[in-house]
Design a protein around this motif. Structure first.
Motif, short mmCIF file in Angstrom:
data_model
loop_
_atom_site.label_atom_id
_atom_site.label_comp_id
_atom_site.label_asym_id
_atom_site.label_seq_id
_atom_site.Cartn_x
_atom_site.Cartn_y
_atom_site.Cartn_z
N PRO A 12 0.91 -1.08 0.16
CA PRO A 12 -0.09 -0.08 0.05
C PRO A 12 0.74 1.42 -0.09
CG PRO A 12 -0.09 -0.86 2.21
CD PRO A 12 0.88 -2.01 1.27
N SER A 13 0.39 2.29 -0.63
CA SER A 13 1.10 3.59 -0.72
C SER A 13 1.02 4.27 0.83
CB SER A 13 0.76 4.21 -1.81
OG SER A 13 0.94 4.07 -3.12
N ALA A 14 1.80 3.78 1.77
CA ALA A 14 1.59 4.22 3.10
C ALA A 14 2.91 4.43 3.63
CB ALA A 14 0.66 3.27 3.95
N PRO A 15 3.51 5.32 4.56
CA PRO A 15 4.65 5.54 4.91
C PRO A 15 5.39 4.10 5.47
CG PRO A 15 3.46 7.53 5.56
CD PRO A 15 2.63 6.42 5.10
N ALA A 16 4.64 3.39 6.24
CA ALA A 16 4.94 2.17 6.84
C ALA A 16 5.52 0.87 5.60
CB ALA A 16 3.83 1.37 7.80
N SER A 17 4.96 1.32 4.53
CA SER A 17 5.39 0.44 3.47
C SER A 17 7.00 0.59 3.01
CB SER A 17 4.49 0.56 2.12
OG SER A 17 3.23 0.08 2.45
N VAL A 18 7.54 1.61 3.28
CA VAL A 18 8.84 2.01 2.91
C VAL A 18 9.95 1.05 3.81
CG1 VAL A 18 10.87 3.71 2.77
CG2 VAL A 18 8.50 4.42 2.26
N LEU A 19 9.66 0.98 4.77
CA LEU A 19 10.43 0.02 5.64
C LEU A 19 10.14 -1.43 5.32
CD1 LEU A 19 12.10 -0.85 8.05
CD2 LEU A 19 10.23 -1.07 9.59
N LEU A 20 9.03 -1.81 4.80
CA LEU A 20 8.72 -3.33 4.27
C LEU A 20 9.47 -3.51 2.85
CD1 LEU A 20 4.78 -3.46 5.04
CD2 LEU A 20 6.74 -4.43 6.45
N VAL A 48 16.19 1.80 -2.75
CA VAL A 48 14.64 1.44 -2.53
C VAL A 48 13.98 2.43 -1.66
CG1 VAL A 48 13.39 -0.54 -1.64
CG2 VAL A 48 15.43 -1.06 -3.36
N SER A 49 14.66 2.79 -0.56
CA SER A 49 14.14 3.67 0.24
C SER A 49 13.58 4.91 -0.22
CB SER A 49 14.97 3.97 1.56
OG SER A 49 14.23 4.91 2.61
N GLU A 50 14.44 5.55 -1.07
CA GLU A 50 14.10 6.54 -1.77
C GLU A 50 12.97 6.70 -2.71
OE1 GLU A 50 15.11 9.99 -1.36
OE2 GLU A 50 16.22 9.54 0.41
N LEU A 51 13.08 5.48 -3.66
CA LEU A 51 12.25 5.23 -4.53
C LEU A 51 10.71 4.96 -3.92
CD1 LEU A 51 14.07 3.01 -7.03
CD2 LEU A 51 13.29 5.29 -7.40
N ALA A 52 10.86 4.12 -2.77
CA ALA A 52 9.34 3.85 -2.41
C ALA A 52 8.78 5.05 -1.52
CB ALA A 52 9.63 2.83 -1.21
N THR A 53 9.87 5.99 -0.89
CA THR A 53 8.97 6.95 -0.26
C THR A 53 8.63 8.19 -1.34
OG1 THR A 53 10.69 7.09 1.61
CG2 THR A 53 10.02 9.16 0.82
N ASN A 54 9.31 8.03 -2.70
CA ASN A 54 8.59 8.91 -3.62
C ASN A 54 7.49 8.34 -3.99
OD1 ASN A 54 11.08 10.62 -3.62
ND2 ASN A 54 11.72 9.86 -5.51
N ALA A 55 7.26 6.90 -4.24
CA ALA A 55 5.91 6.50 -4.46
C ALA A 55 4.85 6.80 -3.44
CB ALA A 55 6.01 5.01 -4.70
N VAL A 56 5.05 6.69 -2.51
CA VAL A 56 4.14 7.09 -1.34
C VAL A 56 3.86 8.55 -1.10
CG1 VAL A 56 3.71 7.40 1.24
CG2 VAL A 56 4.95 5.05 0.10
N GLN A 57 4.79 9.43 -1.27
CA GLN A 57 4.66 10.89 -1.11
C GLN A 57 4.37 11.81 -2.34
OE1 GLN A 57 8.53 12.52 0.49
NE2 GLN A 57 7.73 11.78 2.74
N HIS A 58 4.63 11.34 -3.46
CA HIS A 58 4.50 12.26 -4.74
C HIS A 58 3.33 11.56 -5.48
CE1 HIS A 58 7.91 14.64 -3.18
NE2 HIS A 58 8.57 13.75 -3.13
N THR A 59 2.84 10.81 -5.28
CA THR A 59 1.67 10.13 -6.12
C THR A 59 0.40 10.96 -5.78
OG1 THR A 59 1.17 8.14 -4.71
CG2 THR A 59 2.90 7.95 -6.51
N LEU A 60 0.26 11.75 -4.73
CA LEU A 60 -0.90 12.44 -4.50
C LEU A 60 -2.28 11.77 -4.34
CD1 LEU A 60 -0.04 15.48 -7.12
CD2 LEU A 60 0.57 15.46 -4.56
N GLY A 61 -2.14 10.50 -3.72
CA GLY A 61 -3.58 9.70 -3.63
C GLY A 61 -3.74 9.13 -5.10
N GLN A 62 -3.17 9.04 -6.08
CA GLN A 62 -3.59 8.76 -7.39
C GLN A 62 -3.07 7.23 -7.32
OE1 GLN A 62 -3.36 11.09 -10.65
NE2 GLN A 62 -3.84 13.02 -9.46
N SER A 63 -2.00 6.80 -6.51
CA SER A 63 -1.80 5.29 -6.86
C SER A 63 -2.03 4.63 -5.30
CB SER A 63 -0.08 5.47 -7.08
OG SER A 63 0.32 4.16 -7.29
N PRO A 64 -2.91 3.91 -5.03
CA PRO A 64 -2.91 3.35 -3.91
C PRO A 64 -2.14 2.26 -3.53
CG PRO A 64 -4.58 2.58 -5.39
CD PRO A 64 -3.80 3.73 -6.16
N THR A 65 -1.20 1.64 -4.48
CA THR A 65 -0.25 0.85 -4.12
C THR A 65 0.95 0.90 -5.00
OG1 THR A 65 -1.00 -0.69 -5.92
CG2 THR A 65 -1.91 -0.93 -3.73
#
Length: 142
Positions: A12-20, A48-65
């Motif tokens: 899921p595009s959630a902050p906790a997913s970056v660690l996972l 991976v941390s930076e890419l995952a963080t970008n996927a979570v922060q910069h998709t503006l809710g348009q990418s749920p995963t």
């Protein structure tokens, strides 16, 4: 080595997913023979941390995963990709904006280049994109 190895994980595009995403990546790479305490593992963990963080922060809710993909090909090339469904491509921000954030892609490009690799952004058929890091495995495991 087998012809190739592949692994993917959708989160899921959630902050906790970056660690996972980081944990999954290190676990898979360890299975493929990369020691978790190596400098290369540290670089890949940060990428991976930076890419995952970008996927979570910069998709503006348009990418749920987002999905992390790892591929080790018989040509001894490691590919790390993060896919989200937001159509906007990452862009470089002016230096003045980068004081507190916006440095992730610069860090990723630097780490990839340092390992002899490169970064590319590929649109997906569904309208999103995958940010790929490609690097030589031989360089990676040295």
């Amino acid at each position: 080595m087998a012809d190739h190895h592949e692994s993917s994980l959708t989160l899921p595009s959630a902050p906790a997913s970056v660690l996972l995403a980081r944990r999954h990546t290190l676990s898979v790479l360890a299975e493929w023979g990369l020691p978790g305490d190596s400098d290369t593992a540290d670089s890949i963990r940060l990428i991976v941390s930076e890419l995952a963080t970008n996927a979570v922060q910069h998709t503006l809710g348009q990418s749920p995963t987002f999905t992390i993909e790892l591929r080790l090909d018989r040509d001894e090339v490691l590919r790390v990709g993060v896919t989200d469904s937001h159509p906007r491509r990452p862009r470089r921000l002016p230096a003045a904006v980068q004081q507190d954030n916006g440095r992730g892609m610069a860090i990723i490009r630097y780490l990839a280049a340092e390992a002899g690799g490169r970064l590319s952004v590929v649109p997906t058929a569904a309208g999103g994109k995958t940010v790929w890091i490609t690097m030589p495995w031989k360089v990676t495991v040295c």
